[in-house]
Motif scaffolding. Sequence first.
Motif, PDB file in Angstrom:
ATOM      1  N   ARG A  99       0.830  -1.209   0.000  1.00 10.07           N
ATOM      2  CA  ARG A  99       0.000   0.000   0.000  1.00 10.07           C
ATOM      3  C   ARG A  99       0.865   1.259   0.000  1.00 10.07           C
ATOM      4  NH1 ARG A  99      -1.917   3.898   3.095  1.00 10.07           N
ATOM      5  NH2 ARG A  99      -0.659   3.269   4.892  1.00 10.07           N
ATOM      6  N   LEU A 100       1.882   1.295   0.842  1.00  9.40           N
ATOM      7  CA  LEU A 100       2.769   2.454   0.904  1.00  9.40           C
ATOM      8  C   LEU A 100       3.537   2.639  -0.407  1.00  9.40           C
ATOM      9  CD1 LEU A 100       4.248   2.004   4.513  1.00  9.40           C
ATOM     10  CD2 LEU A 100       2.573   3.715   3.770  1.00  9.40           C
ATOM     11  N   ARG A 102       2.675   1.718  -3.453  1.00  9.67           N
ATOM     12  CA  ARG A 102       1.800   2.215  -4.520  1.00  9.67           C
ATOM     13  C   ARG A 102       1.561   3.722  -4.359  1.00  9.67           C
ATOM     14  NH1 ARG A 102       0.946  -1.645  -7.722  1.00  9.67           N
ATOM     15  NH2 ARG A 102       0.402  -3.780  -7.092  1.00  9.67           N
ATOM     16  N   LYS A 103       1.396   4.161  -3.118  1.00  8.35           N
ATOM     17  CA  LYS A 103       1.177   5.587  -2.882  1.00  8.35           C
ATOM     18  C   LYS A 103       2.407   6.398  -3.282  1.00  8.35           C
ATOM     19  CE  LYS A 103      -0.312   8.923   0.613  1.00  8.35           C
ATOM     20  NZ  LYS A 103      -0.768   9.109   2.018  1.00  8.35           N
ATOM     21  N   VAL A 104       3.582   5.926  -2.899  1.00  8.31           N
ATOM     22  CA  VAL A 104       4.817   6.636  -3.244  1.00  8.31           C
ATOM     23  C   VAL A 104       5.000   6.677  -4.759  1.00  8.31           C
ATOM     24  CG1 VAL A 104       7.336   6.534  -3.140  1.00  8.31           C
ATOM     25  CG2 VAL A 104       5.988   6.199  -1.056  1.00  8.31           C
ATOM     26  N   GLN A 106       2.736   6.551  -7.047  1.00  4.10           N
ATOM     27  CA  GLN A 106       1.727   7.415  -7.667  1.00  4.10           C
ATOM     28  C   GLN A 106       2.027   8.901  -7.421  1.00  4.10           C
ATOM     29  OE1 GLN A 106      -1.898   5.972  -5.901  1.00  4.10           O
ATOM     30  NE2 GLN A 106      -1.936   4.093  -7.118  1.00  4.10           N
ATOM     31  N   VAL A 107       2.339   9.252  -6.187  1.00  2.00           N
ATOM     32  CA  VAL A 107       2.527  10.663  -5.820  1.00  2.00           C
ATOM     33  C   VAL A 107       3.858  11.206  -6.331  1.00  2.00           C
ATOM     34  CG1 VAL A 107       2.745  12.262  -3.879  1.00  2.00           C
ATOM     35  CG2 VAL A 107       1.025  10.437  -3.809  1.00  2.00           C
ATOM     36  N   THR A 189       5.579   9.240   4.185  1.00  2.00           N
ATOM     37  CA  THR A 189       5.154   7.949   3.636  1.00  2.00           C
ATOM     38  C   THR A 189       6.343   7.207   3.034  1.00  2.00           C
ATOM     39  OG1 THR A 189       2.935   8.775   3.150  1.00  2.00           O
ATOM     40  CG2 THR A 189       3.651   6.817   1.945  1.00  2.00           C
ATOM     41  N   TRP A 190       7.176   7.935   2.300  1.00  2.00           N
ATOM     42  CA  TRP A 190       8.360   7.343   1.682  1.00  2.00           C
ATOM     43  C   TRP A 190       9.317   6.844   2.765  1.00  2.00           C
ATOM     44  CZ3 TRP A 190      10.352  10.069  -3.342  1.00  2.00           C
ATOM     45  CH2 TRP A 190      11.165   9.191  -4.064  1.00  2.00           C
TER      46      TRP A 190
END
Length: 225
Positions: A99-100, A102-104, A106-107, A189-190
């Motif tokens: 989950r983390l 994918r967020k990194v 994407q952002v 998050t990263w």
Amino acid sequence: MHIDYLKSSLGTLATQIPGATGVFHQHNLNFCCGGHHSLAEAAAEKGLDPQQIIKQLQSLEQQPGSGRDWTQASESELIEHLLQRYHDRHREQLPELIRLARKVEQVHNDHPACPHGLADHLSDMLQELESHMLKEEQILFPMLARGQIAMAGGPISVMRFEHDQHGEALAQLQRLSNDACPPEGACRTWQALYLGLQELRQDLMDHIHLENNILFASSPRPSWS
């Protein structure tokens, strides 16, 4: 106890000296899948000074009692520890890391240090690990608990082979994440993602070490590893 450190394998040292795995983690030495390599060989491959590592190991020997000696545990105790400490933990770690990641991705897609492909790689690792752990839980561990050592040789060889594959997956994980070192100014998050990757790597290496070098110690390594 006299130890020829340079000639001893990493797996042997990790088994004989409580706390040695922490030293090997510090120097990024593979004591699980690569545990059959001697300290001299492993240090030379990494360009490390083996004497520095030996001093750290000798210091640990002067401080006994720095951890459970799993060579003295029963098979049932060790299996229960593996299930609770590692199998359960991996099932918690990987979905959150995916989950983390994918967020990194994407952002921070345009960032030069963005770990493109990391989430997919972690997903593959989760699938492979889940399959591996289920085989241990449903087939191998019950077999060992029943004392069916002679029948366990084949499954153990398969597990060892898959451990080597997990080691290759960890190496790819390090390449994708720049050794889990976040870039300057990385968001929280990263940072959390890479901290979790470091924990996963240490946990998985310790997990494989306990199986390869202690639980499976009576079974010879397969010829392909």
